[in-house]
Design a protein around this motif. Structure first.
Motif, PDB file in Angstrom:
ATOM      1  N   HIS A   1       7.471   1.300  -6.213  1.00 52.39           N
ATOM      2  CA  HIS A   1       7.661  -0.149  -6.076  1.00 52.39           C
ATOM      3  C   HIS A   1       8.860  -0.425  -5.183  1.00 52.39           C
ATOM      4  O   HIS A   1       9.932   0.136  -5.387  1.00 52.39           O
ATOM      5  CB  HIS A   1       7.851  -0.776  -7.465  1.00 52.39           C
ATOM      6  CG  HIS A   1       8.119  -2.240  -7.426  1.00 52.39           C
ATOM      7  ND1 HIS A   1       7.163  -3.150  -7.039  1.00 52.39           N
ATOM      8  CD2 HIS A   1       9.233  -2.948  -7.710  1.00 52.39           C
ATOM      9  CE1 HIS A   1       7.686  -4.367  -7.098  1.00 52.39           C
ATOM     10  NE2 HIS A   1       8.934  -4.260  -7.504  1.00 52.39           N
ATOM     11  N   GLN A   2       8.656  -1.253  -4.173  1.00 52.79           N
ATOM     12  CA  GLN A   2       9.680  -1.607  -3.196  1.00 52.79           C
ATOM     13  C   GLN A   2      10.333  -0.376  -2.571  1.00 52.79           C
ATOM     14  O   GLN A   2      11.522  -0.350  -2.279  1.00 52.79           O
ATOM     15  CB  GLN A   2      10.727  -2.537  -3.795  1.00 52.79           C
ATOM     16  CG  GLN A   2      10.147  -3.883  -4.145  1.00 52.79           C
ATOM     17  CD  GLN A   2      11.221  -4.909  -4.463  1.00 52.79           C
ATOM     18  OE1 GLN A   2      12.341  -4.573  -4.846  1.00 52.79           O
ATOM     19  NE2 GLN A   2      10.873  -6.156  -4.299  1.00 52.79           N
ATOM     20  N   GLY A   3       9.527   0.664  -2.384  1.00 48.21           N
ATOM     21  CA  GLY A   3       9.983   1.845  -1.680  1.00 48.21           C
ATOM     22  C   GLY A   3      10.898   2.768  -2.459  1.00 48.21           C
ATOM     23  O   GLY A   3      11.516   3.652  -1.901  1.00 48.21           O
TER      24      GLY A   3
ATOM     25  N   SER B   1       0.829  -1.209   0.000  1.00 50.10           N
ATOM     26  CA  SER B   1       0.000   0.000   0.000  1.00 50.10           C
ATOM     27  C   SER B   1       0.863   1.259   0.000  1.00 50.10           C
ATOM     28  O   SER B   1       0.435   2.299  -0.492  1.00 50.10           O
ATOM     29  CB  SER B   1      -0.970  -0.003   1.186  1.00 50.10           C
ATOM     30  OG  SER B   1      -0.275   0.152   2.401  1.00 50.10           O
ATOM     31  N   CYS B   2       2.088   1.163   0.492  1.00 45.30           N
ATOM     32  CA  CYS B   2       3.010   2.309   0.475  1.00 45.30           C
ATOM     33  C   CYS B   2       3.470   2.618  -0.953  1.00 45.30           C
ATOM     34  O   CYS B   2       3.828   3.758  -1.261  1.00 45.30           O
ATOM     35  CB  CYS B   2       4.239   2.030   1.341  1.00 45.30           C
ATOM     36  SG  CYS B   2       3.871   1.642   3.067  1.00 45.30           S
TER      37      CYS B   2
ATOM     38  N   TYR C   1      11.666  -4.047   7.047  1.00 41.06           N
ATOM     39  CA  TYR C   1      11.473  -4.451   5.649  1.00 41.06           C
ATOM     40  C   TYR C   1      12.102  -3.436   4.688  1.00 41.06           C
ATOM     41  O   TYR C   1      12.903  -3.801   3.828  1.00 41.06           O
ATOM     42  CB  TYR C   1       9.975  -4.607   5.370  1.00 41.06           C
ATOM     43  CG  TYR C   1       9.647  -4.863   3.928  1.00 41.06           C
ATOM     44  CD1 TYR C   1       9.832  -6.126   3.371  1.00 41.06           C
ATOM     45  CD2 TYR C   1       9.134  -3.861   3.115  1.00 41.06           C
ATOM     46  CE1 TYR C   1       9.533  -6.366   2.033  1.00 41.06           C
ATOM     47  CE2 TYR C   1       8.829  -4.092   1.789  1.00 41.06           C
ATOM     48  CZ  TYR C   1       9.030  -5.355   1.254  1.00 41.06           C
ATOM     49  OH  TYR C   1       8.737  -5.590  -0.064  1.00 41.06           O
ATOM     50  N   PHE C   2      11.762  -2.172   4.841  1.00 36.33           N
ATOM     51  CA  PHE C   2      12.285  -1.160   3.924  1.00 36.33           C
ATOM     52  C   PHE C   2      13.797  -0.994   4.069  1.00 36.33           C
ATOM     53  O   PHE C   2      14.487  -0.703   3.091  1.00 36.33           O
ATOM     54  CB  PHE C   2      11.565   0.178   4.099  1.00 36.33           C
ATOM     55  CG  PHE C   2      10.200   0.194   3.474  1.00 36.33           C
ATOM     56  CD1 PHE C   2      10.037   0.010   2.111  1.00 36.33           C
ATOM     57  CD2 PHE C   2       9.071   0.382   4.249  1.00 36.33           C
ATOM     58  CE1 PHE C   2       8.781   0.019   1.519  1.00 36.33           C
ATOM     59  CE2 PHE C   2       7.803   0.394   3.671  1.00 36.33           C
ATOM     60  CZ  PHE C   2       7.668   0.211   2.305  1.00 36.33           C
ATOM     61  N   ALA C   3      14.332  -1.187   5.264  1.00 33.59           N
ATOM     62  CA  ALA C   3      15.775  -1.060   5.475  1.00 33.59           C
ATOM     63  C   ALA C   3      16.560  -2.094   4.674  1.00 33.59           C
ATOM     64  O   ALA C   3      17.702  -1.846   4.296  1.00 33.59           O
ATOM     65  CB  ALA C   3      16.100  -1.190   6.961  1.00 33.59           C
ATOM     66  N   THR C   4      15.934  -3.232   4.380  1.00 33.31           N
ATOM     67  CA  THR C   4      16.639  -4.296   3.655  1.00 33.31           C
ATOM     68  C   THR C   4      16.543  -4.169   2.140  1.00 33.31           C
ATOM     69  O   THR C   4      17.253  -4.869   1.425  1.00 33.31           O
ATOM     70  CB  THR C   4      16.085  -5.686   4.035  1.00 33.31           C
ATOM     71  OG1 THR C   4      14.716  -5.781   3.619  1.00 33.31           O
ATOM     72  CG2 THR C   4      16.201  -5.932   5.527  1.00 33.31           C
ATOM     73  N   LEU C   5      15.686  -3.299   1.646  1.00 31.11           N
ATOM     74  CA  LEU C   5      15.501  -3.190   0.202  1.00 31.11           C
ATOM     75  C   LEU C   5      16.579  -2.320  -0.438  1.00 31.11           C
ATOM     76  O   LEU C   5      16.983  -1.310   0.133  1.00 31.11           O
ATOM     77  CB  LEU C   5      14.122  -2.599  -0.109  1.00 31.11           C
ATOM     78  CG  LEU C   5      12.924  -3.436   0.330  1.00 31.11           C
ATOM     79  CD1 LEU C   5      11.632  -2.702   0.013  1.00 31.11           C
ATOM     80  CD2 LEU C   5      12.942  -4.804  -0.330  1.00 31.11           C
ATOM     81  N   PRO C   6      17.024  -2.692  -1.629  1.00 30.21           N
ATOM     82  CA  PRO C   6      18.033  -1.867  -2.308  1.00 30.21           C
ATOM     83  C   PRO C   6      17.421  -0.566  -2.824  1.00 30.21           C
ATOM     84  O   PRO C   6      16.278  -0.545  -3.267  1.00 30.21           O
ATOM     85  CB  PRO C   6      18.506  -2.747  -3.468  1.00 30.21           C
ATOM     86  CG  PRO C   6      17.369  -3.687  -3.713  1.00 30.21           C
ATOM     87  CD  PRO C   6      16.691  -3.885  -2.385  1.00 30.21           C
ATOM     88  N   ARG C   7      18.199   0.498  -2.744  1.00 30.72           N
ATOM     89  CA  ARG C   7      17.752   1.811  -3.223  1.00 30.72           C
ATOM     90  C   ARG C   7      18.176   1.960  -4.674  1.00 30.72           C
ATOM     91  O   ARG C   7      19.308   1.719  -5.035  1.00 30.72           O
ATOM     92  CB  ARG C   7      18.374   2.909  -2.374  1.00 30.72           C
ATOM     93  CG  ARG C   7      17.921   4.307  -2.754  1.00 30.72           C
ATOM     94  CD  ARG C   7      18.469   5.316  -1.780  1.00 30.72           C
ATOM     95  NE  ARG C   7      17.768   5.190  -0.518  1.00 30.72           N
ATOM     96  CZ  ARG C   7      17.126   6.191   0.072  1.00 30.72           C
ATOM     97  NH1 ARG C   7      17.129   7.384  -0.445  1.00 30.72           N
ATOM     98  NH2 ARG C   7      16.499   6.011   1.204  1.00 30.72           N
ATOM     99  N   HIS C   8      17.227   2.353  -5.499  1.00 29.91           N
ATOM    100  CA  HIS C   8      17.498   2.599  -6.919  1.00 29.91           C
ATOM    101  C   HIS C   8      17.126   4.042  -7.233  1.00 29.91           C
ATOM    102  O   HIS C   8      16.138   4.548  -6.729  1.00 29.91           O
ATOM    103  CB  HIS C   8      16.655   1.678  -7.814  1.00 29.91           C
ATOM    104  CG  HIS C   8      16.886   0.227  -7.543  1.00 29.91           C
ATOM    105  ND1 HIS C   8      18.042  -0.424  -7.876  1.00 29.91           N
ATOM    106  CD2 HIS C   8      16.100  -0.703  -6.953  1.00 29.91           C
ATOM    107  CE1 HIS C   8      17.966  -1.686  -7.512  1.00 29.91           C
ATOM    108  NE2 HIS C   8      16.797  -1.883  -6.946  1.00 29.91           N
TER     109      HIS C   8
ATOM    110  N   LEU D   1      11.750   5.095   0.403  1.00 29.87           N
ATOM    111  CA  LEU D   1      11.796   4.349   1.656  1.00 29.87           C
ATOM    112  C   LEU D   1      12.834   3.236   1.628  1.00 29.87           C
ATOM    113  O   LEU D   1      13.301   2.809   2.688  1.00 29.87           O
ATOM    114  CB  LEU D   1      10.412   3.762   1.966  1.00 29.87           C
ATOM    115  CG  LEU D   1       9.263   4.766   2.067  1.00 29.87           C
ATOM    116  CD1 LEU D   1       7.952   4.040   2.323  1.00 29.87           C
ATOM    117  CD2 LEU D   1       9.538   5.803   3.134  1.00 29.87           C
ATOM    118  N   ALA D   2      13.194   2.765   0.440  1.00 30.98           N
ATOM    119  CA  ALA D   2      14.154   1.672   0.318  1.00 30.98           C
ATOM    120  C   ALA D   2      15.488   2.079   0.934  1.00 30.98           C
ATOM    121  O   ALA D   2      15.958   3.198   0.740  1.00 30.98           O
ATOM    122  CB  ALA D   2      14.341   1.294  -1.145  1.00 30.98           C
TER     123      ALA D   2
END
Length: 123
Positions: free
Chosen positions: A48-50, A41-42, A102-109, A59-60
Motif C-alpha cells: 500500500h502506497q509503495g 496496481s503496483c 508520485y512514489f517520491a512524495t510518499l512517506p516510507r514506513h 517504492l515510497a
C-alpha cells in the motif's frame, strides 16, 4: 464607448483565463487520477502506497531519477526481472515519470512485525 470596449475586452480576457485555468486543473486531475490508478496496481507486490511488506522493494520515498532509470531498464530489457519487464513495457515514458514523482512524495514506513507469540506445541 472606450469604457464599453475596455469592459468587453476585460470580460473576454477573464473568461479566457478561467477556461485555461480550468483546462490546467482538469489535465492535472487526469494525470493524478491516472497515476494513482497505475500506482494501485503496483500495490499488489510493492505494498500500500509503495510500502512493501518484504520480498519486493519499497517504492515510497524512492529517488525519482533512480525509479525512472530502473523502469526504463526493465522496459528496454537492459535489466532483468521476473515480472517487471512485463509491467514496464506497458507504460509510456510520461506514465513512468508520473509514477516516479508520485512514489517520491510518499512517506516510507517500515513493515510492522507481528507480535511474538509463544509456541504452545501440540497438547
Amino acid at each position: 464607448m472606450k469604457r464599453l470596449h475596455f469592459s468587453l475586452a476585460l470580460a473576454v480576457c477573464l473568461q479566457w483565463a478561467a477556461c485555461v485555468h480550468a483546462e490546467e486543473n482538469d489535465s492535472r486531475e487526469t494525470i493524478t487520477r491516472t497515476t494513482t490508478t497505475l500506482a494501485a496496481s503496483c500495490a499488489a507486490c510493492h505494498g500500500h502506497q509503495g510500502n512493501s511488506l518484504g520480498g519486493t522493494p519499497t517504492l515510497a520515498a524512492l529517488n525519482k531519477e533512480y525509479f525512472m532509470q530502473r523502469m526504463q531498464g526493465f522496459k528496454n530489457g537492459s535489466l532483468s526481472s521476473t515480472v517487471m519487464h512485463h509491467h514496464a513495457k506497458g507504460l509510456t515514458d510520461d506514465e513512468i515519470n508520473n509514477l516516479a514523482a508520485y512514489f517520491a512524495t510518499l512517506p516510507r514506513h517500515t513493515a510492522a512485525q507481528a507480535p511474538q507469540q509463544p509456541f504452545l506445541g501440540a497438547q
